[in-house]
Design an enzyme around this catalytic site. Structure first.
Site, mmCIF file in Angstrom:
data_model
loop_
_atom_site.group_PDB
_atom_site.id
_atom_site.type_symbol
_atom_site.label_atom_id
_atom_site.label_comp_id
_atom_site.label_asym_id
_atom_site.label_seq_id
_atom_site.Cartn_x
_atom_site.Cartn_y
_atom_site.Cartn_z
ATOM 1 N N ASP A 81 15.633 47.371 22.011
ATOM 2 C CA ASP A 81 15.005 46.124 22.458
ATOM 3 C C ASP A 81 14.013 46.422 23.585
ATOM 4 O O ASP A 81 14.351 47.114 24.549
ATOM 5 C CB ASP A 81 16.110 45.169 22.938
ATOM 6 C CG ASP A 81 15.593 43.775 23.207
ATOM 7 O OD1 ASP A 81 14.598 43.361 22.581
ATOM 8 O OD2 ASP A 81 16.223 43.076 24.046
ATOM 9 N N GLY A 175 16.341 35.104 30.616
ATOM 10 C CA GLY A 175 17.173 34.741 31.771
ATOM 11 C C GLY A 175 17.665 33.306 31.678
ATOM 12 O O GLY A 175 17.618 32.688 30.605
ATOM 13 N N SER A 205 18.886 32.498 25.181
ATOM 14 C CA SER A 205 19.911 31.881 26.038
ATOM 15 C C SER A 205 19.381 30.602 26.664
ATOM 16 O O SER A 205 18.303 30.606 27.258
ATOM 17 C CB SER A 205 20.312 32.846 27.168
ATOM 18 O OG SER A 205 20.878 34.009 26.637
ATOM 19 N N THR A 227 21.357 37.021 28.054
ATOM 20 C CA THR A 227 21.965 36.499 29.283
ATOM 21 C C THR A 227 23.270 35.742 29.025
ATOM 22 O O THR A 227 24.280 35.977 29.701
ATOM 23 C CB THR A 227 20.959 35.559 29.991
ATOM 24 O OG1 THR A 227 19.762 36.302 30.215
ATOM 25 C CG2 THR A 227 21.491 35.057 31.307
HETATM 26 P P1 13P Z 1 17.977 36.059 27.114
HETATM 27 O O1 13P Z 1 18.662 37.005 28.044
HETATM 28 O O2 13P Z 1 17.196 35.011 27.829
HETATM 29 O O3 13P Z 1 18.901 35.502 26.086
HETATM 30 O O4 13P Z 1 16.889 36.916 26.311
HETATM 31 C C1 13P Z 1 17.309 38.004 25.541
HETATM 32 C C2 13P Z 1 16.172 38.683 24.911
HETATM 33 O O5 13P Z 1 15.201 38.078 24.527
HETATM 34 C C3 13P Z 1 16.275 40.138 24.752
HETATM 35 O O6 13P Z 1 15.074 40.706 24.371
#
Ligand code: 13P
Length: 275
Positions: A81, A175, A205, A227
């Site tokens: 990622d 986040g 998230s 997150t």
């Molecule tokens: P969040 O932590 O906001 O869920 O985002 C995760 C993400 O997009 C990882 O690339």
């Protein structure tokens, strides 16, 4: 079964839903997500942030993910990622990843295109599909999240790089949101109809369920959750009694919590009973 990014995204394209992509950090988060996927017969992506490959964690974690993916009776993709560069991409390939993201979205578009294409070419030699990012998806800590990805730019970027998946800036950020985000659903639909790449929504998230569903109807085919998975795990860690000393016993409630979190997102994304 361990599955490539291209193949798992094709299941979503054919079925008109989105694959949940969960950021995992340790054996327990891998166990929780694998159990959720098995129980609901769902294809899932388990992905690790680039820093785990920059540092040592992925060296130890990758074999755990691979063991889980190979044992699972449902398709599981192991994905890098937000790959920061060549070092992380090469390490991810060496550790057995079946999908690679390269994120050069903070660079000028021509540089982003050139550096992404370099990774696509390298991964192509191993028949591994790549996710790129166009339009920087920042952090919820930023005052302004950024400019939405333009349709024409997305078409050009996909053509010139050969990415199979494209992370687009359509109103989300990474986040915890101070205020629930409103997604650019029309923009998603326009990009989706103009390009064959699978569109990816980062920052899943805290996005309201109805926005997630609308984004999928508009053409999003992979949604990332990081997150809230961490909170699902850590909230239980902080709740668990200090009397429990055996770490395996201590870890059971957090693992169960990650499993429940995973199941709720699998259902939300329409990924249940797809395999
Ligand atoms: P969040 O932590 O906001 O869920 O985002 C995760 C993400 O997009 C990882 O690339």
């Amino acid at each position: 079964m361990l599955t490539g990014l291209r193949d798992i995204l094709n299941i979503a394209k054919e079925g008109g839903f989105a694959i949940p992509a969960f950021n995992v950090y340790n054996m327990e988060t891998v166990m929780g997500i694998t159990e959720a996927a098995e129980e609901l017969r769902a294809p899932v992506i388990m992905q690790c942030y680039s820093r785990l490959f920059t540092n040592k964690e992925a060296y130890f974690l990758a074999p755990v993910i691979l063991a889980a993916a190979k044992k699972a009776s449902v398709p599981v993709c192991f994905h890098l990622d937000h790959g920061a560069g060549l070092t992380e991409a090469v390490r991810a390939l060496r550790y057995g990843a079946t999908g690679i993201m390269i994120d050069k979205s903070t660079l000028p578009p021509e540089e982003n295109t050139a550096q992404t294409k370099q990774i696509v070419d390298m991964c192509g030699a191993l028949n591994i599909a790549v996710e790129g990012e166009l339009g920087h998806i920042g952090s919820t800590k930023d005052e302004i999240f950024g400019e939405y990805t333009e349709v024409d730019d997305a078409v050009r970027f996909v053509e010139e790089t050969g990415v199979e998946a494209l992370a687009v800036m359509v109103g989300t950020a990474h986040g915890r949101y101070k205020k629930a985000p409103k997604l650019a659903i029309e923009r998603i639909a326009k990009i989706a109809s103009a390009t064959s790449a699978a569109l990816v929504l980062h920052g899943g998230s805290g996005v309201p369920d109805e926005e997630i569903k609308a984004a999928i109807r508009a053409g999003i085919r992979k949604i990332n959750f990081g997150t809230d998975l961490c909170y699902a795990f850590l909230d239980e860690v902080f709740e668990t009694s200090r009397e429990l000393v055996g770490i395996d016993m201590f870890m059971k409630p957090p693992t169960e919590s990650v499993k429940n979190f995973g199941m709720s997102k699998i259902r939300l994304l329409g990924a249940e009973n797809r395999v």
